[in-house]
Design an enzyme around this catalytic site. Sequence first.
Site, mmCIF file in Angstrom:
data_model
loop_
_atom_site.group_PDB
_atom_site.id
_atom_site.type_symbol
_atom_site.label_atom_id
_atom_site.label_comp_id
_atom_site.label_asym_id
_atom_site.label_seq_id
_atom_site.Cartn_x
_atom_site.Cartn_y
_atom_site.Cartn_z
ATOM 1 N N LYS A 194 10.521 -7.280 5.935
ATOM 2 C CA LYS A 194 9.785 -8.146 6.883
ATOM 3 C C LYS A 194 8.477 -8.629 6.266
ATOM 4 C CE LYS A 194 6.370 -5.308 8.219
ATOM 5 N NZ LYS A 194 4.944 -5.620 8.223
ATOM 6 N N ASP A 247 9.827 -6.161 14.088
ATOM 7 C CA ASP A 247 8.725 -6.268 13.127
ATOM 8 C C ASP A 247 8.661 -7.661 12.496
ATOM 9 O OD1 ASP A 247 6.496 -5.109 12.103
ATOM 10 O OD2 ASP A 247 7.516 -3.614 10.867
ATOM 11 N N ARG A 258 -1.420 -9.028 7.759
ATOM 12 C CA ARG A 258 -2.042 -9.389 6.473
ATOM 13 C C ARG A 258 -1.060 -10.152 5.606
ATOM 14 N NH1 ARG A 258 -3.505 -3.206 6.374
ATOM 15 N NH2 ARG A 258 -1.316 -3.288 6.914
ATOM 16 N N VAL A 282 -4.392 -3.753 2.033
ATOM 17 C CA VAL A 282 -3.102 -3.807 1.350
ATOM 18 C C VAL A 282 -2.224 -4.953 1.905
ATOM 19 C CG1 VAL A 282 -2.017 -2.090 2.884
ATOM 20 C CG2 VAL A 282 -1.143 -2.421 0.586
HETATM 21 N N1 LIG Z 1 -2.067 -1.685 9.336
HETATM 22 C C1 LIG Z 1 -0.979 -1.801 10.075
HETATM 23 O O1 LIG Z 1 -1.013 -2.418 11.154
HETATM 24 C C2 LIG Z 1 0.292 -1.168 9.639
HETATM 25 C C3 LIG Z 1 0.468 -0.660 8.358
HETATM 26 N N2 LIG Z 1 1.651 -0.108 7.992
HETATM 27 C C4 LIG Z 1 1.870 0.404 6.643
HETATM 28 O O2 LIG Z 1 1.019 1.514 6.400
HETATM 29 C C5 LIG Z 1 0.748 1.615 5.005
HETATM 30 C C6 LIG Z 1 -0.760 1.750 4.835
HETATM 31 O O3 LIG Z 1 -1.328 0.558 5.295
HETATM 32 P P1 LIG Z 1 -2.770 0.434 5.949
HETATM 33 O O4 LIG Z 1 -3.272 1.700 6.463
HETATM 34 O O5 LIG Z 1 -2.686 -0.697 6.891
HETATM 35 O O6 LIG Z 1 -3.586 -0.020 4.650
HETATM 36 P P2 LIG Z 1 -5.158 -0.116 4.467
HETATM 37 O O7 LIG Z 1 -5.379 -1.069 3.358
HETATM 38 O O8 LIG Z 1 -5.813 -0.354 5.780
HETATM 39 O O9 LIG Z 1 -5.556 1.355 4.000
HETATM 40 C C7 LIG Z 1 -4.945 1.972 2.918
HETATM 41 C C8 LIG Z 1 -5.602 3.336 2.772
HETATM 42 O O10 LIG Z 1 -4.915 4.046 1.755
HETATM 43 C C9 LIG Z 1 -5.909 4.618 0.919
HETATM 44 N N3 LIG Z 1 -5.418 4.910 -0.406
HETATM 45 C C10 LIG Z 1 -5.203 4.048 -1.432
HETATM 46 N N4 LIG Z 1 -4.776 4.723 -2.511
HETATM 47 C C11 LIG Z 1 -4.762 6.036 -2.161
HETATM 48 C C12 LIG Z 1 -4.439 7.223 -2.851
HETATM 49 N N5 LIG Z 1 -4.016 7.214 -4.115
HETATM 50 N N6 LIG Z 1 -4.551 8.395 -2.188
HETATM 51 C C13 LIG Z 1 -4.965 8.418 -0.911
HETATM 52 N N7 LIG Z 1 -5.287 7.331 -0.203
HETATM 53 C C14 LIG Z 1 -5.169 6.149 -0.830
HETATM 54 C C15 LIG Z 1 -6.999 3.578 0.903
HETATM 55 O O11 LIG Z 1 -8.192 4.137 0.425
HETATM 56 P P3 LIG Z 1 -9.252 3.187 -0.355
HETATM 57 O O12 LIG Z 1 -9.754 2.230 0.694
HETATM 58 O O13 LIG Z 1 -10.239 4.167 -0.839
HETATM 59 O O14 LIG Z 1 -8.473 2.501 -1.453
HETATM 60 C C16 LIG Z 1 -7.060 3.222 2.371
HETATM 61 O O15 LIG Z 1 -7.808 4.170 3.079
HETATM 62 C C17 LIG Z 1 1.319 0.331 4.368
HETATM 63 O O16 LIG Z 1 2.547 0.641 3.752
HETATM 64 C C18 LIG Z 1 1.517 -0.602 5.555
HETATM 65 O O17 LIG Z 1 2.585 -1.512 5.357
HETATM 66 C C19 LIG Z 1 2.700 -0.018 8.865
HETATM 67 C C20 LIG Z 1 2.569 -0.489 10.137
HETATM 68 C C21 LIG Z 1 1.366 -1.100 10.636
HETATM 69 O O1 LIG Z 2 3.638 -3.615 9.476
HETATM 70 C C1 LIG Z 2 2.811 -4.103 10.206
HETATM 71 C C2 LIG Z 2 3.018 -4.224 11.641
HETATM 72 O O2 LIG Z 2 4.213 -3.648 12.060
HETATM 73 C C3 LIG Z 2 1.539 -4.614 9.655
HETATM 74 O O3 LIG Z 2 1.779 -5.813 9.045
HETATM 75 P P1 LIG Z 2 0.872 -6.309 7.851
HETATM 76 O O4 LIG Z 2 0.972 -5.272 6.772
HETATM 77 O O5 LIG Z 2 1.428 -7.631 7.477
HETATM 78 O O6 LIG Z 2 -0.525 -6.406 8.383
#
Ligand SMILES: NC(=O)C1=CN([C@@H]2O[C@H](COP(=O)(O)OP(=O)(O)OC[C@H]3O[C@@H](n4cnc5c(N)ncnc54)[C@H](OP(=O)(O)O)[C@@H]3O)[C@@H](O)[C@H]2O)C=CC1
Ligand SMILES: O=C(CO)COP(=O)(O)O
Length: 339
Positions: A194, A247, A258, A282
């Site tokens: 997705k 999704d 994003r 990310v």
């Molecule tokens: N945000 C959303 O709405 C959603 C996100 N997801 C999934 O969740 C996952 C994480 O995304 P999200 O939280 O949004 O991303 P963000 O960019 O908001 O945060 C990523 C986090 O991971 C940390 N990180 C990076 N490298 C490491 C490492 N080696 N060890 C520990 N921590 C690390 C980063 O720390 P630092 O900033 O210090 O690099 C940061 O705190 C992704 O796969 C995304 O697709 C799924 C559903 C919804």
């Molecule tokens: O997976 C997500 C919502 O389900 C978040 O999407 P993005 O990573 O595109 O922000």
Amino acid sequence: MKNTADITVLGAGSYGTALAISLASNGHRTLLWGHDPEHIENLKRDHANEAFLPGITFPELLIPEVDLATALAASNNVLVVVPSHVFGQVLEQAKPLLREDSRIVWATKGLEPETGRLLQEVAGDVLGDKYPLAVLSGPTFAKELAAGMPTAISVAGTDDVFTEDLVELLHSPKRLRVYANDDFIGLQLGGAVKNVIAISAGMSDGIGFGANARTALITRGLVELSRLGEAMGAQTSTFMGMAGLGDLVLTCTDNQSRNRRFGLALGRGQGVEEAQEEIGQVVEGYRNTKEVYALAKRLGVEMPITEQVYKVLYQGGTPHEAAKSLLAREKKSETEDSE
Ligand SMILES: NC(=O)C1=CN([C@@H]2O[C@H](COP(=O)(O)OP(=O)(O)OC[C@H]3O[C@@H](n4cnc5c(N)ncnc54)[C@H](OP(=O)(O)O)[C@@H]3O)[C@@H](O)[C@H]2O)C=CC1
Ligand SMILES: O=C(CO)COP(=O)(O)O
């Protein structure tokens, strides 16, 4: 007592924090581990994650933790929420610190960089087959989840007891519906593909096309996901659920995504690097387009939208050229599967 918890979340970015807030709001003591000591100090000081989820105060049962050993000793339930490109690395770090009874679930959406492996394969490779594994997947923007807005998600894994326990931990009759699903592969694949389709929808809107084009991309994107899923042993019915259609609609239509915003920037003429920098978090679909495209080629699955996104991201193509190529494809029957 101090160091015990119902669940430990690894990854203190937007989604890890949102899930930790949700779990703690359900009355579960939740440790939230992050790798950056300064960031974790800020979480402790502010009782909030101002960097990723400004203005949302932590429930009392959410405890930020900087020491990985402490975090992993506290609970047998480990929820990994880091970007897919560091997923294997974080599991390697965790491995020597896990408990005998640890159970691992992730909410990461993506495939392993370079190999294109599902994260279940990465987890199996790093940890062996000793620990129950599971995945959370579905339409869940971190900000809405953290704010307690109504949300639904799916969970699947290798062990029914673990899956059911996760439903119990996460489900909230007021905020969060959690569906158990038995398609571990399908849930992982939906979350990865997705992102690629959301980039395409963003590009289309960025160019200035309308709702017709966006909806066509979502619909044909769903066909691409289903074809790839079938080739990989997923159940195609999964893709009519949260981790597929759900999704896709969420991330292709709302600017909280994003991946969609990245596509929008490209469609408006920005470069790949500039667009990523501007988003500052990310963008899983950027790397994962390469992996999904390679996987489709390897399995002989036709994924024309994915192919066009790949060309824009990695081969110097433009969003306009991508749109032209998709429109100029051979006429075909809508239900024809192979072409
Ligand atoms: N945000 C959303 O709405 C959603 C996100 N997801 C999934 O969740 C996952 C994480 O995304 P999200 O939280 O949004 O991303 P963000 O960019 O908001 O945060 C990523 C986090 O991971 C940390 N990180 C990076 N490298 C490491 C490492 N080696 N060890 C520990 N921590 C690390 C980063 O720390 P630092 O900033 O210090 O690099 C940061 O705190 C992704 O796969 C995304 O697709 C799924 C559903 C919804
Ligand atoms: O997976 C997500 C919502 O389900 C978040 O999407 P993005 O990573 O595109 O922000």
